[in-house]
Design a protein around this motif. Structure first.
Motif, PDB file in Angstrom:
ATOM      1  N   LEU A  27       0.842  -1.202   0.021  1.00  0.00           N
ATOM      2  CA  LEU A  27      -0.028   0.093   0.159  1.00  0.00           C
ATOM      3  C   LEU A  27       0.723   1.414  -0.107  1.00  0.00           C
ATOM      4  O   LEU A  27       0.484   2.235  -0.714  1.00  0.00           O
ATOM      5  CB  LEU A  27      -1.164  -0.225   1.335  1.00  0.00           C
ATOM      6  N   LEU A  28       1.803   1.261   0.581  1.00  0.00           N
ATOM      7  CA  LEU A  28       2.855   2.375   0.704  1.00  0.00           C
ATOM      8  C   LEU A  28       3.254   2.668  -0.574  1.00  0.00           C
ATOM      9  O   LEU A  28       3.744   3.802  -1.065  1.00  0.00           O
ATOM     10  CB  LEU A  28       3.988   2.253   1.769  1.00  0.00           C
ATOM     11  N   ARG A  29       3.626   1.487  -1.492  1.00  0.00           N
ATOM     12  CA  ARG A  29       4.199   1.698  -2.850  1.00  0.00           C
ATOM     13  C   ARG A  29       3.138   2.166  -3.639  1.00  0.00           C
ATOM     14  O   ARG A  29       3.610   3.194  -4.673  1.00  0.00           O
ATOM     15  CB  ARG A  29       4.537   0.463  -2.965  1.00  0.00           C
ATOM     16  N   VAL A  30       1.912   2.064  -3.471  1.00  0.00           N
ATOM     17  CA  VAL A  30       0.986   2.452  -4.486  1.00  0.00           C
ATOM     18  C   VAL A  30       0.102   3.658  -3.888  1.00  0.00           C
ATOM     19  O   VAL A  30      -0.226   4.553  -5.105  1.00  0.00           O
ATOM     20  CB  VAL A  30       0.006   1.234  -4.938  1.00  0.00           C
ATOM     21  N   ASP A  31      -0.110   3.790  -2.711  1.00  0.00           N
ATOM     22  CA  ASP A  31      -0.995   4.564  -2.292  1.00  0.00           C
ATOM     23  C   ASP A  31      -0.749   4.801  -0.661  1.00  0.00           C
ATOM     24  O   ASP A  31      -1.608   4.124  -0.149  1.00  0.00           O
ATOM     25  CB  ASP A  31      -2.670   4.229  -2.534  1.00  0.00           C
ATOM     26  N   PRO A  32       0.024   5.659  -0.492  1.00  0.00           N
ATOM     27  CA  PRO A  32       0.424   6.118   1.044  1.00  0.00           C
ATOM     28  C   PRO A  32      -0.929   6.309   1.823  1.00  0.00           C
ATOM     29  O   PRO A  32      -0.830   6.160   2.985  1.00  0.00           O
ATOM     30  CB  PRO A  32       1.546   7.037   0.979  1.00  0.00           C
ATOM     31  N   VAL A  33      -1.833   7.157   1.293  1.00  0.00           N
ATOM     32  CA  VAL A  33      -2.996   7.411   1.969  1.00  0.00           C
ATOM     33  C   VAL A  33      -3.725   6.227   2.326  1.00  0.00           C
ATOM     34  O   VAL A  33      -4.424   6.041   3.238  1.00  0.00           O
ATOM     35  CB  VAL A  33      -3.775   8.406   0.999  1.00  0.00           C
ATOM     36  N   ALA A  34      -3.945   5.114   1.551  1.00  0.00           N
ATOM     37  CA  ALA A  34      -4.754   4.029   1.659  1.00  0.00           C
ATOM     38  C   ALA A  34      -3.832   3.369   2.756  1.00  0.00           C
ATOM     39  O   ALA A  34      -4.446   2.690   3.600  1.00  0.00           O
ATOM     40  CB  ALA A  34      -4.633   3.107   0.641  1.00  0.00           C
ATOM     41  N   ALA A  35      -2.415   3.405   2.888  1.00  0.00           N
ATOM     42  CA  ALA A  35      -1.632   2.603   4.019  1.00  0.00           C
ATOM     43  C   ALA A  35      -1.845   3.314   5.174  1.00  0.00           C
ATOM     44  O   ALA A  35      -2.101   2.445   6.030  1.00  0.00           O
ATOM     45  CB  ALA A  35      -0.320   2.749   3.375  1.00  0.00           C
ATOM     46  N   HIS A  36      -2.166   4.484   5.117  1.00  0.00           N
ATOM     47  CA  HIS A  36      -2.529   5.248   6.468  1.00  0.00           C
ATOM     48  C   HIS A  36      -3.898   4.749   6.930  1.00  0.00           C
ATOM     49  O   HIS A  36      -4.101   4.698   8.282  1.00  0.00           O
ATOM     50  CB  HIS A  36      -2.370   6.922   6.319  1.00  0.00           C
ATOM     51  N   ALA A  37      -4.760   4.830   6.044  1.00  0.00           N
ATOM     52  CA  ALA A  37      -6.130   4.166   6.290  1.00  0.00           C
ATOM     53  C   ALA A  37      -6.098   2.990   7.047  1.00  0.00           C
ATOM     54  O   ALA A  37      -6.958   2.606   8.129  1.00  0.00           O
ATOM     55  CB  ALA A  37      -7.072   4.483   5.355  1.00  0.00           C
ATOM     56  N   PHE A  38      -5.336   2.020   6.418  1.00  0.00           N
ATOM     57  CA  PHE A  38      -5.413   0.714   6.748  1.00  0.00           C
ATOM     58  C   PHE A  38      -4.396   0.434   8.068  1.00  0.00           C
ATOM     59  O   PHE A  38      -4.932  -0.410   9.334  1.00  0.00           O
ATOM     60  CB  PHE A  38      -4.574  -0.310   5.631  1.00  0.00           C
ATOM     61  N   ALA A  39      -3.437   1.280   8.315  1.00  0.00           N
ATOM     62  CA  ALA A  39      -2.547   0.902   9.432  1.00  0.00           C
ATOM     63  C   ALA A  39      -2.587   1.940  10.484  1.00  0.00           C
ATOM     64  O   ALA A  39      -2.602   1.544  11.712  1.00  0.00           O
ATOM     65  CB  ALA A  39      -1.052   0.691   8.932  1.00  0.00           C
ATOM     66  N   GLY A  40      -2.789   3.230  10.226  1.00  0.00           N
ATOM     67  CA  GLY A  40      -2.485   4.252  11.214  1.00  0.00           C
ATOM     68  C   GLY A  40      -1.168   4.891  11.379  1.00  0.00           C
ATOM     69  O   GLY A  40      -0.406   3.999  11.037  1.00  0.00           O
ATOM     70  N   ASP A  41      -1.226   5.665  12.085  1.00  0.00           N
ATOM     71  CA  ASP A  41       0.361   6.423  12.200  1.00  0.00           C
ATOM     72  C   ASP A  41       1.285   5.465  13.382  1.00  0.00           C
ATOM     73  O   ASP A  41       2.431   5.452  12.874  1.00  0.00           O
ATOM     74  CB  ASP A  41       0.040   8.033  12.888  1.00  0.00           C
ATOM     75  N   ARG A  42       0.499   5.021  14.287  1.00  0.00           N
ATOM     76  CA  ARG A  42       1.298   4.308  15.199  1.00  0.00           C
ATOM     77  C   ARG A  42       1.961   3.046  14.684  1.00  0.00           C
ATOM     78  O   ARG A  42       3.401   2.568  14.745  1.00  0.00           O
ATOM     79  CB  ARG A  42       0.727   4.077  16.580  1.00  0.00           C
ATOM     80  N   GLU A  43       1.273   2.420  13.571  1.00  0.00           N
ATOM     81  CA  GLU A  43       1.657   1.100  13.186  1.00  0.00           C
ATOM     82  C   GLU A  43       2.711   1.479  12.031  1.00  0.00           C
ATOM     83  O   GLU A  43       3.617   0.796  11.819  1.00  0.00           O
ATOM     84  CB  GLU A  43       0.689   0.304  12.759  1.00  0.00           C
ATOM     85  N   LEU A  44       2.407   2.339  11.188  1.00  0.00           N
ATOM     86  CA  LEU A  44       3.539   3.014  10.251  1.00  0.00           C
ATOM     87  C   LEU A  44       4.722   3.252  10.966  1.00  0.00           C
ATOM     88  O   LEU A  44       5.786   3.354  10.289  1.00  0.00           O
ATOM     89  CB  LEU A  44       2.872   4.105   9.486  1.00  0.00           C
ATOM     90  N   ALA A  45       4.572   3.979  12.202  1.00  0.00           N
ATOM     91  CA  ALA A  45       6.117   4.148  12.913  1.00  0.00           C
ATOM     92  C   ALA A  45       6.761   2.854  13.342  1.00  0.00           C
ATOM     93  O   ALA A  45       7.972   2.911  12.961  1.00  0.00           O
ATOM     94  CB  ALA A  45       5.677   5.185  14.067  1.00  0.00           C
ATOM     95  N   THR A  46       6.057   2.032  13.530  1.00  0.00           N
ATOM     96  CA  THR A  46       6.435   0.623  13.686  1.00  0.00           C
ATOM     97  C   THR A  46       7.404  -0.021  12.376  1.00  0.00           C
ATOM     98  O   THR A  46       8.316  -0.448  12.391  1.00  0.00           O
ATOM     99  CB  THR A  46       5.703  -0.465  14.237  1.00  0.00           C
ATOM    100  N   HIS A  47       6.618   0.314  11.249  1.00  0.00           N
ATOM    101  CA  HIS A  47       7.085  -0.189   9.899  1.00  0.00           C
ATOM    102  C   HIS A  47       8.304   0.636   9.536  1.00  0.00           C
ATOM    103  O   HIS A  47       9.249  -0.043   8.995  1.00  0.00           O
ATOM    104  CB  HIS A  47       5.807   0.029   8.943  1.00  0.00           C
ATOM    105  N   LEU A  48       8.263   1.924   9.854  1.00  0.00           N
ATOM    106  CA  LEU A  48       9.429   2.746   9.346  1.00  0.00           C
ATOM    107  C   LEU A  48      10.561   2.324  10.396  1.00  0.00           C
ATOM    108  O   LEU A  48      12.002   2.303   9.732  1.00  0.00           O
ATOM    109  CB  LEU A  48       9.099   4.335  10.021  1.00  0.00           C
ATOM    110  N   THR A  49      10.361   2.119  11.392  1.00  0.00           N
ATOM    111  CA  THR A  49      11.343   1.478  12.415  1.00  0.00           C
ATOM    112  C   THR A  49      12.139   0.219  11.705  1.00  0.00           C
ATOM    113  O   THR A  49      13.468   0.074  11.675  1.00  0.00           O
ATOM    114  CB  THR A  49      11.121   1.150  13.702  1.00  0.00           C
ATOM    115  N   LEU A  50      11.237  -0.730  11.213  1.00  0.00           N
ATOM    116  CA  LEU A  50      11.805  -1.887  10.682  1.00  0.00           C
ATOM    117  C   LEU A  50      12.545  -1.729   9.363  1.00  0.00           C
ATOM    118  O   LEU A  50      13.615  -2.130   8.995  1.00  0.00           O
ATOM    119  CB  LEU A  50      10.710  -2.819  10.241  1.00  0.00           C
ATOM    120  N   LEU A  51      11.878  -0.532   8.738  1.00  0.00           N
ATOM    121  CA  LEU A  51      12.820   0.009   7.444  1.00  0.00           C
ATOM    122  C   LEU A  51      14.021   0.469   7.691  1.00  0.00           C
ATOM    123  O   LEU A  51      15.073   0.125   7.174  1.00  0.00           O
ATOM    124  CB  LEU A  51      11.817   1.049   6.789  1.00  0.00           C
TER     125      LEU A  51
END
Length: 526
Positions: A275-299
């Protein structure tokens, strides 16, 4: 023999179809998300396609027996396998990942409630006596990677030269508020927030100190409000070209993450990455900020170190939860996200409160902040290992030039030393840290007319390329360029850089670097 060949070919086809099932499921998820479907719809669509293709692969892998009881046994086994796999994948995809705890408040943390609607967490360090009217405002990088504890500890040393120093988390980062609609993030909002910060602290002009993406913000502010800037320092500036709107800043690495934290294929991580690859807005709707922060940490954790140090050790790499630093950013920390580094041990903090204007939708880290308008009061800190504490509302002040120590104003009980720290666990943003930024062409045009002094600084090993810094030299014809030779450890917190920073801000001579190409000891990206 022919029968064996047919069976083997059927089995190979079945294995291929099984391997394609997650790919086609992710493609269905992405395609449905791109047409604007709700998260529940595109998630279920992706899972349905995966389940259908996976079942087809199972049918191809297991031939149909001739006997009636064999056909019944085959059906039971295939349906059992299908049910077990689809149940596990669906549960892993729909179950939110573990998220970090709300970042703890750092020493002296307060909050601005700005007229833009943003709620920004910040720390102020003040001198014993203000002798320089233009305050220093630090703009962190990322975007979305703030470190209030580490940056205020390092830049607070400028208070010894008579400056008020402000370090804040930009909107969507660290301990500042989040937007309900992530499309509101961007350079335009960040510039408006910075101008609102200037008005909130009552300054005619600002000294801007920026690192990484913060240089893009400083450049945009310079172009839009040239009369409101006294001096600007750009350390390891991110390029002026930016990224196309709506594209993830870490797209090459984000799209490559196939493994979860346990180093095994993780369906939800795959879904978020897609979702981040094709539509970051959809990724935000699916996961939310806090989970995306965890994803960023993994990144960040999976990103290789940018360059080796002079003794062969990696510089700028970090491990999850370790508090080590990544290139141009504070180190990732899931377990202790947003907590001060070891150098901050023993500090206690309180916050003052005054009325502010309306706030943006608050996210993690925004709850519990003190509110503060233009009437800024000082920090309250407790010395490590001491029971004494400064009086309520006292400022932290620098004891003298060159010293990292600070002290409360006269009449208070304790002295506090600003900790020497190379890195501290960061407060990552979620969507805002992965969405990238667009730098309008008008910014470059506006920079050509800037008259305020600008210093561009590169270190031996930082995250941005030498070519990006050269681009700023071209856009700012009168800017000076310096090289922080000998600095190791966390980029932008070295002794050489601090010396250049102090000399430039106090209008003392600065050793400039005149060559076009990097020096021999430069180990960062070209």
């Amino acid at each position: 023999m022919a029968s064996f060949g047919r069976l083997a070919g059927r089995a190979v086809a079945g294995v291929v179809v099984l391997a394609l099932s997650p790919v086609l499921g992710l493609a269905a998820l992405a395609g449905t998300a791109m047409v604007g479907a709700r998260p529940q719809v595109f998630a279920v669509t992706g899972l349905a396609v995966f389940a259908s293709v996976f079942f087809l692969g199972l049918l191809l892998c297991v031939p149909r027996p001739a006997a009636g009881w064999g056909r019944w046994a085959r059906a039971v086994v295939l349906l059992g396998v299908e049910a077990a796999v689809v149940w596990q994948v669906s549960a892993a995809t729909l179950r939110p990942s573990a998220v970090p705890a709300t970042p703890a408040k750092v020493a002296g943390q307060r909050e601005w409630r700005l007229e833009t609607g943003s709620r920004l967490a910040y720390v102020r360090v003040s001198p014993r006596r203000v002798t320089r009217p233009e305050p220093v405002v630090f703009l962190h990088g990322g975007p979305g990677v703030g470190d209030l504890a580490g940056d205020s500890a390092f830049l607070g040393k400028l208070a010894a030269d008579g400056f008020r120093v402000y370090v804040y988390d930009q909107l969507g980062a660290g301990r500042s508020g989040r937007l309900a609609d992530p499309r509101g993030y961007g350079l335009t909002r960040d510039v408006a927030d910075l101008e609102a910060v200037r008005l909130a602290i009552g300054a005619e002009r600002l000294n801007l100190v920026a690192r990484d993406y913060g240089a893009q913000l400083a450049a945009a502010y310079l172009a839009q409000h040239p009369a409101r800037v006294a001096r600007t320092v750009l350390y390891s500036p991110a390029g002026l070209t930016g990224l196309p709107a709506g594209r993830a800043g870490d797209r090459p690495r984000a799209s490559a993450i196939l493994l979860g934290p346990g180093a095994v294929p993780d369906p939800r991580t795959l879904a978020v990455s897609t979702l981040l690859r094709v539509d970051p807005v959809a990724a935000h709707a699916f996961a939310g900020d806090r989970e995306l922060a965890t994803h960023l940490t993994l990144l960040r954790h999976q990103t290789p170190p940018p360059c080796p140090s002079s003794d062969g050790r990696a510089v700028g790499s970090g491990a999850v939860g370790s508090g080590a630093a990544g290139p141009g950013m504070a180190g990732p920390g899931v377990a202790g996200l947003g907590e001060g580094g070891s150098g901050m041990t023993g500090f206690g903090a309180t916050s003052s409160r005054s009325e502010g204007s309306g706030a943006a939708d608050s996210g993690p880290g925004a709850v519990g902040f003190g509110q503060e308008g233009a009437g800024v009061t000082g920090l309250r800190l407790r010395a490590a290992g001491s029971a004494a504490s400064p009086r309520s509302g006292e400022d932290v002040v620098a004891l003298g030039p060159g010293a990292g120590a600070v002290s409360p104003r006269a009449g208070s009980d304790a002295a506090v030393r600003v900790p020497e720290t190379d890195a501290a666990p960061a407060g990552y943003g979620g969507y805002v840290a992965l969405a990238g930024r667009t730098v309008p062409a008008s910014v470059r045009r506006g920079l050509s007319a800037v008259e305020a002094p600008v210093l561009i600084v590169k270190g031996p090993c930082d995250a941005q390329s030498w070519a990006d810094a050269t681009d700023y030299r071209s856009a700012l014809p009168d800017a000076r360029f310096a090289y922080a030779a000998g600095d190791e450890g966390f980029p932008g917190r070295g002794t050489a850089y601090l010396g250049l920073l102090r000399a430039f801000l106090t209008d003392r001579p600065v050793d400039t670097y005149e060559a076009e190409g990097p020096p021999t000891d430069y180990r960062g990206p070209a």
